[in-house]
Design an enzyme around this catalytic site. Structure first.
Site, PDB file in Angstrom:
ATOM      1  N   SER A 106     -12.242  23.043  14.144  1.00 34.99           N
ATOM      2  CA  SER A 106     -11.067  23.123  13.364  1.00 34.99           C
ATOM      3  C   SER A 106     -10.660  21.594  12.933  1.00 34.99           C
ATOM      4  O   SER A 106     -11.519  20.800  12.408  1.00 34.99           O
ATOM      5  CB  SER A 106      -9.771  23.710  14.271  1.00 34.99           C
ATOM      6  OG  SER A 106      -8.730  24.070  13.404  1.00 34.99           O
ATOM      7  N   ASP A 109     -10.656  34.072   8.014  1.00 30.58           N
ATOM      8  CA  ASP A 109      -9.825  32.927   8.479  1.00 30.58           C
ATOM      9  C   ASP A 109      -8.564  33.030   8.031  1.00 30.58           C
ATOM     10  O   ASP A 109      -8.535  32.565   6.938  1.00 30.58           O
ATOM     11  CB  ASP A 109     -10.818  31.715   8.741  1.00 30.58           C
ATOM     12  CG  ASP A 109      -9.889  30.533   9.556  1.00 30.58           C
ATOM     13  OD1 ASP A 109      -8.618  30.922   9.655  1.00 30.58           O
ATOM     14  OD2 ASP A 109     -10.488  29.789   9.884  1.00 30.58           O
ATOM     15  N   HIS A 127      -9.977  32.475  12.932  1.00 31.56           N
ATOM     16  CA  HIS A 127      -9.961  31.236  13.224  1.00 31.56           C
ATOM     17  C   HIS A 127     -10.554  30.938  14.779  1.00 31.56           C
ATOM     18  O   HIS A 127      -9.574  31.154  15.387  1.00 31.56           O
ATOM     19  CB  HIS A 127      -8.800  30.451  12.975  1.00 31.56           C
ATOM     20  CG  HIS A 127      -8.555  29.285  12.754  1.00 31.56           C
ATOM     21  ND1 HIS A 127      -9.103  28.293  12.013  1.00 31.56           N
ATOM     22  CD2 HIS A 127      -8.285  28.133  13.804  1.00 31.56           C
ATOM     23  CE1 HIS A 127      -8.918  27.086  12.126  1.00 31.56           C
ATOM     24  NE2 HIS A 127      -8.292  26.918  13.312  1.00 31.56           N
TER      25      HIS A 127
END
Length: 431
Positions: A212, A347, A378
């Site tokens: 991320s 996501d 995610h």
């Protein structure tokens, strides 16, 4: 009287049938909503891959079957990106192990103290080489998060040493030593950790991994200075957004409940900042502290916090400047080591428009593979048969599988084909 009784007998048999029809309609509606919300009709498929047909890419795809086979999430809920994301956010992973590491402290030039946890391998690497994974977690995360612990334990068992950055200010029991904490794209702490590993283990080669926000940091780190790619075998980025400037507009939209996720992330950032309020704001005047805290308390989005607090740590004059200079989109084209970029189509945090960045990059650069899964949410990517997920996720296996393939390629190919040799060196070797 007879007429009334006749009407009652005529109407009453129809009422149960009407109620039964309403019940069936209600059940059908509920089932329809469940099927739609859980995305149960969505098919499973291999990741959608964008890459050039180079010998290295073909070898990597052949040697890492997770990239070419179907990713099958848990049947009942795994096709919902929201549930995958929620389970990652709440639990991280199931049955998470507890790898044993040593915490390192690195003083920075501005007075800050970077920390990372070092985990030694639990066996020899399959190639016999010394390989270290340098890992950058997601926003506000650190080595104690369950998804990091699960991945580290798996990598250790595969023969990798792991160094995991603890984002500045993320650890609840570590005080800040300067009025600064981690930001969206500051690479200083990650660079300090990588430098320590290179000095301490002069023979080791590096696998760079970012999750991320960490994916943005590692790609920016590699691209902002070409010497940062020395001794790096490859890089893997999972679920990053590539451009904060382009993402900020999408985070204000209610599509995929992105505005709600924005609020949750802002609330988490508030807690981290407030836990270090004395270190971050102690040097300011009381009036300025009150103004900063007032803006922080009323912030309802991550952009409000970035504009009022985060950008000031590095002296950016505006939110636009902060997002432009801290996003890897302006540096990632300079990354020449093999690069695997992984995203999920469902996501809820990364808008589909942002995926044009890695897709275009992979089409233009021969060292890049972009893998887009249908499901995973995610940082979820849970695997399982029907209901209960397995401890190891598809993401864990893909990263280690890709790293193993890359190490095998480096081990077996002629030295002239090494990505670290120039064309002139190859010509001299052939002569």
């Amino acid at each position: 009287m007879n007429t009334h009784e006749s009407d009652v007998h005529t109407i009453s048999p129809e009422l149960p049938a009407m109620f039964d029809g309403m019940k069936l309609a209600a059940v059908a509606t509920v089932l329809y909503i469940i099927v739609r919300c859980l995305n149960l009709k969505s098919p499973t498929a291999p990741p959608d891959l964008t890459y050039q047909d180079t010998p290295l890419n073909l070898f990597l795809l052949k040697s890492c079957p997770q990239l070419t086979k179907e990713y099958i999430p848990p049947l009942l809920w795994g096709k919902s990106g929201h549930l995958q994301t929620a389970l990652y956010g709440k639990l991280g992973r199931v049955s998470s192990p507890h790898p044993c590491g040593i915490r390192k402290y690195l003083p920075m030039q501005d007075g800050a103290t970077a920390t990372f946890d070092l985990f030694e391998p639990l066996g020899d690497h399959r190639t016999g080489d010394d390989i270290t994974m340098v890992i950058c977690p997601g926003i506000g995360n650190h080595s104690e998060k369950h998804y990091i612990r699960t991945f580290v334990d798996y990598a250790q068992k595969e023969g990798y040493r792991c160094a995991v950055l603890n984002h500045l200010g993320a650890l609840p029991n570590i005080e800040l030593t300067s009025p600064r904490m981690f930001t969206y794209g500051c690479t200083w702490e990650f660079a300090a950790m990588v430098g320590y590993i290179k000095r301490t283990y002069p023979q080791t080669q590096l696998i760079v991994v970012g999750f991320s926000l960490g994916g943005n940091i590692v790609c920016k780190f590699l691209g902002e200075n070409m010497t940062n790619q020395d001794r790096v075998l490859c890089c893997v980025s999972v679920c990053q957004g590539y451009s904060a400037l382009r993402a900020q507009e999408t985070f204000l939209q209610w599509d995929q409940f992105r505005r709600f996720y924005n609020f949750l992330m802002a609330d988490n950032m508030k807690k981290i900042i407030l836990s270090h309020r004395h270190s971050l704001f102690g040097g300011n005047s009381a009036k300025m502290i009150d103004a900063d805290l007032s803006r922080l308390y009323t912030a309802t989005s991550i952009m409000h916090i970035d504009d009022n607090i985060m950008r000031k740590f590095h002296g950016h004059s505006s939110l636009k400047e902060y997002y432009e200079k801290e996003s890897c989109v302006h540096y990632i084209h300079n990354v020449n080591v093999p690069l695997l970029l992984v995203n999920s189509a469902d996501d809820p945090l990364v808008h589909d428009s942002l995926l044009n960045i890695p897709r275009t990059l992979a089409a233009k650069k021969p060292n890049v593979i972009f893998a887009l899964t249908l499901h995973g949410g995610h940082l979820g990517f849970f695997k399982g048969a029907v209901l209960f997920p397995k401890p190891l996720t598809w993401m864990d296996k893909v990263i280690v599988g890709y790293a193993n393939a890359m190490c095998q390629w480096e081990k077996q190919k002629p030295p002239c084909q090494s990505g670290h040799l120039s064309e002139s060196s190859c010509a001299e070797e052939k002569a």
